[in-house]
Write a protein that holds these residues in place. Structure first.
Motif, PDB file in Angstrom:
ATOM      1  N   ALA A   1       0.871  -1.252  -0.188  1.00 10.39           N
ATOM      2  CA  ALA A   1      -0.004   0.057   0.119  1.00 10.39           C
ATOM      3  C   ALA A   1       0.898   1.292  -0.006  1.00 10.39           C
ATOM      4  CB  ALA A   1      -0.924  -0.038   1.153  1.00 10.39           C
ATOM      5  N   GLY A   2       2.023   1.329   0.952  1.00 11.03           N
ATOM      6  CA  GLY A   2       2.745   2.481   0.964  1.00 11.03           C
ATOM      7  C   GLY A   2       3.368   2.830  -0.394  1.00 11.03           C
ATOM      8  N   MET A   3       3.842   1.650  -1.170  1.00 14.53           N
ATOM      9  CA  MET A   3       4.757   2.026  -2.246  1.00 14.53           C
ATOM     10  C   MET A   3       3.520   2.208  -3.462  1.00 14.53           C
ATOM     11  SD  MET A   3       7.874   1.513  -1.737  1.00 14.53           S
ATOM     12  CE  MET A   3       8.724   1.282  -3.078  1.00 14.53           C
ATOM     13  N   THR A   4       2.519   1.714  -3.343  1.00 15.23           N
ATOM     14  CA  THR A   4       1.554   2.020  -4.478  1.00 15.23           C
ATOM     15  C   THR A   4       0.981   3.570  -4.466  1.00 15.23           C
ATOM     16  OG1 THR A   4       0.707  -0.426  -4.516  1.00 15.23           O
ATOM     17  CG2 THR A   4      -0.863   1.432  -5.398  1.00 15.23           C
ATOM     18  N   VAL A   5       0.831   3.923  -3.095  1.00 19.37           N
ATOM     19  CA  VAL A   5       0.309   5.425  -2.947  1.00 19.37           C
ATOM     20  C   VAL A   5       1.416   6.168  -3.496  1.00 19.37           C
ATOM     21  CG1 VAL A   5      -0.584   7.085  -1.354  1.00 19.37           C
ATOM     22  CG2 VAL A   5      -1.709   4.819  -1.464  1.00 19.37           C
ATOM     23  N   GLY A   6       2.712   5.821  -2.871  1.00 24.20           N
ATOM     24  CA  GLY A   6       3.944   6.467  -2.991  1.00 24.20           C
ATOM     25  C   GLY A   6       4.198   6.908  -4.400  1.00 24.20           C
ATOM     26  N   ILE A   7       3.808   5.839  -5.174  1.00 24.46           N
ATOM     27  CA  ILE A   7       4.113   5.833  -6.776  1.00 24.46           C
ATOM     28  C   ILE A   7       3.364   6.796  -7.485  1.00 24.46           C
ATOM     29  CG2 ILE A   7       3.983   4.612  -8.722  1.00 24.46           C
ATOM     30  CD1 ILE A   7       5.611   2.175  -7.195  1.00 24.46           C
ATOM     31  N   LEU A   8       1.802   6.707  -6.952  1.00 22.92           N
ATOM     32  CA  LEU A   8       0.793   7.450  -7.602  1.00 22.92           C
ATOM     33  C   LEU A   8       1.264   8.982  -7.364  1.00 22.92           C
ATOM     34  CD1 LEU A   8      -2.287   5.700  -6.549  1.00 22.92           C
ATOM     35  CD2 LEU A   8      -1.521   6.100  -8.982  1.00 22.92           C
ATOM     36  N   TYR A   9       1.529   9.426  -5.882  1.00 24.20           N
ATOM     37  CA  TYR A   9       2.014  10.637  -5.768  1.00 24.20           C
ATOM     38  C   TYR A   9       3.294  11.152  -6.496  1.00 24.20           C
ATOM     39  CZ  TYR A   9      -0.836  11.666  -1.599  1.00 24.20           C
ATOM     40  OH  TYR A   9      -1.846  11.790  -0.849  1.00 24.20           O
ATOM     41  N   GLY A  10       4.453  10.223  -6.639  1.00 28.71           N
ATOM     42  CA  GLY A  10       5.337  10.579  -7.338  1.00 28.71           C
ATOM     43  C   GLY A  10       5.148  10.766  -8.794  1.00 28.71           C
ATOM     44  N   LEU A  11       4.765   9.990  -9.370  1.00 26.65           N
ATOM     45  CA  LEU A  11       4.051   9.883 -10.727  1.00 26.65           C
ATOM     46  C   LEU A  11       3.359  11.301 -10.954  1.00 26.65           C
ATOM     47  CD1 LEU A  11       3.955   8.750 -13.672  1.00 26.65           C
ATOM     48  CD2 LEU A  11       2.062   7.631 -13.043  1.00 26.65           C
ATOM     49  N   GLY A  12       2.370  11.558 -10.131  1.00 32.75           N
ATOM     50  CA  GLY A  12       1.712  12.943 -10.106  1.00 32.75           C
ATOM     51  C   GLY A  12       2.608  13.951  -9.866  1.00 32.75           C
ATOM     52  N   GLY A  13       3.564  14.066  -9.154  1.00 29.76           N
ATOM     53  CA  GLY A  13       4.611  14.968  -9.127  1.00 29.76           C
ATOM     54  C   GLY A  13       5.376  15.085 -10.477  1.00 29.76           C
ATOM     55  N   TYR A  14       5.902  13.982 -10.825  1.00 32.73           N
ATOM     56  CA  TYR A  14       6.658  14.036 -12.234  1.00 32.73           C
ATOM     57  C   TYR A  14       5.903  14.713 -13.276  1.00 32.73           C
ATOM     58  CZ  TYR A  14       9.082  12.327 -16.398  1.00 32.73           C
ATOM     59  OH  TYR A  14       9.442  12.347 -17.769  1.00 32.73           O
ATOM     60  N   ARG A  15       4.428  14.312 -13.204  1.00 30.28           N
ATOM     61  CA  ARG A  15       3.717  14.860 -14.699  1.00 30.28           C
ATOM     62  C   ARG A  15       3.409  16.457 -14.156  1.00 30.28           C
ATOM     63  NH1 ARG A  15       2.048  11.053 -17.986  1.00 30.28           N
ATOM     64  NH2 ARG A  15       0.427  12.507 -18.947  1.00 30.28           N
ATOM     65  N   LEU A  16       3.404  16.831 -13.033  1.00 27.85           N
ATOM     66  CA  LEU A  16       3.390  18.254 -12.649  1.00 27.85           C
ATOM     67  C   LEU A  16       4.424  18.955 -13.238  1.00 27.85           C
ATOM     68  CD1 LEU A  16       1.319  18.187  -9.444  1.00 27.85           C
ATOM     69  CD2 LEU A  16       0.532  19.191 -11.460  1.00 27.85           C
ATOM     70  N   GLN A  17       5.703  18.324 -12.761  1.00 22.40           N
ATOM     71  CA  GLN A  17       6.953  19.105 -12.968  1.00 22.40           C
ATOM     72  C   GLN A  17       7.134  19.046 -14.532  1.00 22.40           C
ATOM     73  OE1 GLN A  17      10.419  16.789 -11.752  1.00 22.40           O
ATOM     74  NE2 GLN A  17      10.890  18.732 -10.862  1.00 22.40           N
ATOM     75  N   SER A  18       6.826  18.092 -15.210  1.00 22.68           N
ATOM     76  CA  SER A  18       6.945  18.032 -16.822  1.00 22.68           C
ATOM     77  C   SER A  18       5.855  18.846 -17.537  1.00 22.68           C
ATOM     78  CB  SER A  18       7.001  16.550 -17.184  1.00 22.68           C
ATOM     79  OG  SER A  18       8.190  15.765 -16.640  1.00 22.68           O
ATOM     80  N   ARG A  19       4.969  19.519 -16.810  1.00 21.88           N
ATOM     81  CA  ARG A  19       3.952  20.087 -17.486  1.00 21.88           C
ATOM     82  C   ARG A  19       2.986  19.392 -18.157  1.00 21.88           C
ATOM     83  NH1 ARG A  19       4.988  23.294 -14.017  1.00 21.88           N
ATOM     84  NH2 ARG A  19       6.191  25.287 -14.489  1.00 21.88           N
ATOM     85  N   GLN A  20       2.894  17.745 -17.740  1.00 18.94           N
ATOM     86  CA  GLN A  20       2.104  16.732 -18.629  1.00 18.94           C
ATOM     87  C   GLN A  20       0.831  16.712 -17.926  1.00 18.94           C
ATOM     88  OE1 GLN A  20       4.089  13.072 -18.658  1.00 18.94           O
ATOM     89  NE2 GLN A  20       5.834  13.928 -19.559  1.00 18.94           N
ATOM     90  N   THR A  21      -0.314  16.388 -18.727  1.00 21.26           N
ATOM     91  CA  THR A  21      -1.712  16.068 -18.303  1.00 21.26           C
ATOM     92  C   THR A  21      -1.635  15.111 -17.157  1.00 21.26           C
ATOM     93  OG1 THR A  21      -2.413  14.540 -19.899  1.00 21.26           O
ATOM     94  CG2 THR A  21      -2.662  16.915 -20.239  1.00 21.26           C
TER      95      THR A  21
ATOM     96  N   GLY B   1      -1.396  15.190 -13.879  1.00 18.50           N
ATOM     97  CA  GLY B   1      -0.710  15.167 -12.730  1.00 18.50           C
ATOM     98  C   GLY B   1      -1.380  15.264 -11.381  1.00 18.50           C
ATOM     99  N   ILE B   2      -2.217  16.568 -11.430  1.00 16.67           N
ATOM    100  CA  ILE B   2      -2.963  16.903 -10.314  1.00 16.67           C
ATOM    101  C   ILE B   2      -3.979  15.765 -10.110  1.00 16.67           C
ATOM    102  CG2 ILE B   2      -4.897  18.417  -9.343  1.00 16.67           C
ATOM    103  CD1 ILE B   2      -3.458  20.590 -10.964  1.00 16.67           C
ATOM    104  N   GLU B   3      -4.670  15.091 -10.919  1.00 13.78           N
ATOM    105  CA  GLU B   3      -5.641  14.083 -10.781  1.00 13.78           C
ATOM    106  C   GLU B   3      -4.985  12.786 -10.196  1.00 13.78           C
ATOM    107  OE1 GLU B   3      -5.286  15.814 -13.494  1.00 13.78           O
ATOM    108  OE2 GLU B   3      -6.824  16.603 -14.130  1.00 13.78           O
ATOM    109  N   LEU B   4      -3.534  12.353 -10.494  1.00  9.79           N
ATOM    110  CA  LEU B   4      -3.103  11.292  -9.814  1.00  9.79           C
ATOM    111  C   LEU B   4      -2.639  11.413  -8.503  1.00  9.79           C
ATOM    112  CD1 LEU B   4      -0.494  10.202 -12.986  1.00  9.79           C
ATOM    113  CD2 LEU B   4      -2.196   8.792 -11.951  1.00  9.79           C
ATOM    114  N   ALA B   5      -2.288  12.764  -8.233  1.00 12.40           N
ATOM    115  CA  ALA B   5      -2.039  13.033  -6.832  1.00 12.40           C
ATOM    116  C   ALA B   5      -3.366  12.909  -6.157  1.00 12.40           C
ATOM    117  CB  ALA B   5      -1.251  14.535  -6.723  1.00 12.40           C
TER     118      ALA B   5
END
Length: 104
Positions: free
Chosen positions: A33-53, A55-59
């Motif tokens: 659970a910790g890794m799954t949620v952490g990966i979702l937050y991380g992926l959301g942060g990466y997409r936000l940083q890269s200005r991809q669509t 990102g907010i929704e994943l976080a």
């Protein structure tokens, strides 16, 4: 603080917490659970940083998943770990929910 920074911090906290739960008790659900949620937050942060669509929704999704798992346990047990996880999820829900609302 930028949204991507918040997402990365929450991802590190949840992934680190899941790892600590596994190290201390050998709990496979904690690390999964910790890794799954952490990966979702991380992926959301990466997409936000890269200005991809999405990102907010994943976080926001990570916050919903974390809250759905931890808030009922915190209310039922009152133990510190589910309570802290609930606070993290509420913070994420407010932060990313407000950001998502502004995109509408």
């Amino acid at each position: 603080m930028a949204l991507e920074t918040i997402a990365f911090i929450l991802g590190a906290l949840t992934a680190g917490g899941g790892t600590m739960g596994y190290v201390k008790t050998g709990s496979i659900p904690s690390i999964a659970a910790g890794m799954t949620v952490g990966i979702l937050y991380g992926l959301g942060g990466y997409r936000l940083q890269s200005r991809q669509t999405y990102g907010i929704e994943l976080a926001l999704l990570a916050s919903i998943v974390l809250g759905g798992a931890s808030i009922p346990r915190a209310l039922k047990s009152g133990k510190p770990v589910p309570t802290v996880l609930s606070l993290i999820s509420i913070f994420g829900l407010l932060t990313f929910g407000n950001a998502w609302r502004k995109t509408l």
